[in-house]
Write a protein that holds these residues in place. Structure first.
Motif, PDB file in Angstrom:
ATOM      1  N   PRO A   1     101.587  23.146 122.361  1.00 37.05           N
ATOM      2  CA  PRO A   1     100.515  23.710 121.527  1.00 37.05           C
ATOM      3  C   PRO A   1     100.579  23.293 120.057  1.00 37.05           C
ATOM      4  N   LEU A  41      92.994  27.935 124.459  1.00 35.89           N
ATOM      5  CA  LEU A  41      94.232  27.699 125.208  1.00 35.89           C
ATOM      6  C   LEU A  41      94.206  28.483 126.518  1.00 35.89           C
ATOM      7  N   SER A  61      97.473  20.719 122.975  1.00 37.68           N
ATOM      8  CA  SER A  61      96.465  20.814 121.918  1.00 37.68           C
ATOM      9  C   SER A  61      95.859  19.440 121.688  1.00 37.68           C
ATOM     10  N   ALA A 107      93.585  22.997 118.928  1.00 37.42           N
ATOM     11  CA  ALA A 107      94.808  23.503 118.304  1.00 37.42           C
ATOM     12  C   ALA A 107      94.527  24.798 117.561  1.00 37.42           C
TER      13      ALA A 107
END
Length: 454
Positions: free
Chosen positions: A343, A397, A371, A391
């Protein structure tokens, strides 16, 4: 073993240098071990508070004692003296000293050019004191300097050897693009000092190796290298290995969950810019999923910060920090998870690399959720091995994780198909390139023992 005119016993002595304690640095360990396996006489020198010595396959590892030195700056810093007086005092002191530091950078760069690091970051001399005498005593034929701090130490050792009539080759292993790195200390001198340090010594190198194609191009342009750096990916070995037959720990057992519970995993260093807080923030949107954090120290301050965040969000019981395993076990250990997470926040170095955990997840045959940092996002889109999210966007996510969990086989099949990227993503492939580079540099150099052709 034939090494194009040299043998390990007759002149193939390689010394590798790294500015850490070796443990936890899988690239350095694999490079040392594979070079020794190829027949080179390898000594790997690291540094830490306590002196240690052991064997890594056929490579000899020595961790040298720093002796209480403070490589970051030589003397005890103002920050260190004030740390016990609390955050507000530190912030005021930090703001007050910044104009002074900017003036120091301008002054010494004007007066000394690339030699300015001697005034801006004099603690770099600590590494010379620790490594220099040992390096000279080992009398290597080739020095492999890992990362930027070891470049000057290696270059000065090469100069001393050549002045004494010995021809020593220097390979610099650039682990990151320094202009795009986050400074390791909170002062404005750090980055310009280390940039000057690298610029002063990069011309001493006989070859440069690095971790990605994009970084190879950046290094060649930035330093006007005559030859494009050799790329050695941070890839794991092709097969899971368990040193001395040790059993691989069960990740799910360590997390206290069964085989049906969705398990996300993040493996590696924890800092703010690695983006793991975004994963914790996504957990309320993933009510069945648990998160394993495979880290060097499960009790570290940033782990405690993430635990506190998870507690505020009501997901603390689904967050499981667990310790590292030996690098030869990593992929087997991670394979118990359902999704591997990367991430990262947007940062120049994050945009250009395929990082170690990317390959470890792939060899664990995990679908990955990354990301939208450029190189890894482009690779995942091209291979189909996972999903990409924005991101620092917890909701996006969670969307990407749900997509993977809904059809994990769709992503896993990439690793086993006819176009699988895994054969090229092995350390064995990288080790062959490194061995070829060593042989090219040392072929016919100096008074070495010739070998009969087989």
């Amino acid at each position: 073993m034939q090494l194009d005119g040299v043998t390990a016993a007759g002149g193939g002595r390689v010394v590798m240098l790294v500015d850490n304690g070796v443990d936890g640095d899988s690239r350095v360990q694999k490079a040392a071990r594979s070079a020794a396996d190829a027949g080179w006489d390898v000594t790997l020198l690291g540094c830490a508070d306590v002196e240690r010595e052991w064997r890594l396959g056929d490579a000899h590892v020595r961790v040298l004692p720093m002796g209480g030195g403070t490589p970051a700056g030589g003397r005890r810093t103002l920050r260190q003296r004030l740390v016990a007086r609390g955050g507000p005092v530190l912030r005021v002191a930090r703001l007050a000293r910044r104009p002074v530091e900017h003036a120091q950078v301008l002054l010494w760069r004007t007066v000394s050019g690339d030699r300015a690091w001697r005034r801006l970051e004099p603690g770099l001399w600590t590494y010379e004191r620790v490594f220099g005498p040992v390096l000279d005593a080992l009398a290597p034929d080739l020095i492999h300097a890992h990362d930027f701090r070891m470049l000057g130490v290696a270059a000065r050792a090469v100069d001393r050897a050549r002045a004494a009539g010995r021809d020593v080759k220097l390979v610099w292993d650039a682990h990151e693009w320094l202009p795009g790195a986050k400074p390791r200390r909170d002062n404005v001198r750090w980055l310009p000092a280390h940039l000057a340090y690298v610029r002063e010594y990069v011309s001493h190198t006989d070859a440069v190796v690095t971790v990605s194609e994009d970084l190879a191009d950046l290094l060649r342009e930035e330093h006007r290298l005559a030859e494009r750096p050799t790329v050695l990916l941070n890839a794991p070995t092709s097969a899971d290995s368990t040193p001395d037959g040790a059993e691989v720990p069960d990740l799910r057992h360590l997390c206290g969950i069964g085989p049906q519970t969705p398990l996300l995993v993040y493996s590696g260093t924890l800092t703010q810019q690695r983006g793991v807080a975004t994963v914790v923030e996504a957990l309320p949107r993933l009510p069945d999923a648990h998160l394993a954090l495979v880290v060097a120290d499960p009790a570290a301050p940033y782990v405690r910060h993430l635990r506190a965040l998870a507690d505020r969000l009501g997901v603390a019981e689904r967050l499981h920090p667990v310790p590292y395993v030996p690098h030869g076990q990593v992929s087997a250990f991670l394979s118990a998870a359902d999704v591997g997470l990367i991430p990262l926040h947007h940062w120049p170095n994050h945009e250009i690399a395929l990082i170690t955990k990317f390959f470890e997840y792939a060899h664990a045959r995990l679908p990955v959720v990354v990301s939208d940092v450029r190189t890894m996002a482009d690779t995942v889109r091209a291979t189909g091995q996972g999903e990409v999210f924005r991101a620092r966007d917890a909701a996006d996510l969670a969307r990407a994780v749900r997509a993977v969990l809904a059809d994990p086989q769709r992503y896993r099949q990439v690793y086993d198909g006819p176009d699988s990227p895994l054969p090229g993503w092995t350390w064995e492939a990288q080790a062959d390139r490194l061995d070829a580079l060593y042989r090219r540099l040392l072929a016919g150099a100096g008074a070495r023992t010739p070998v009969e052709a087989p």
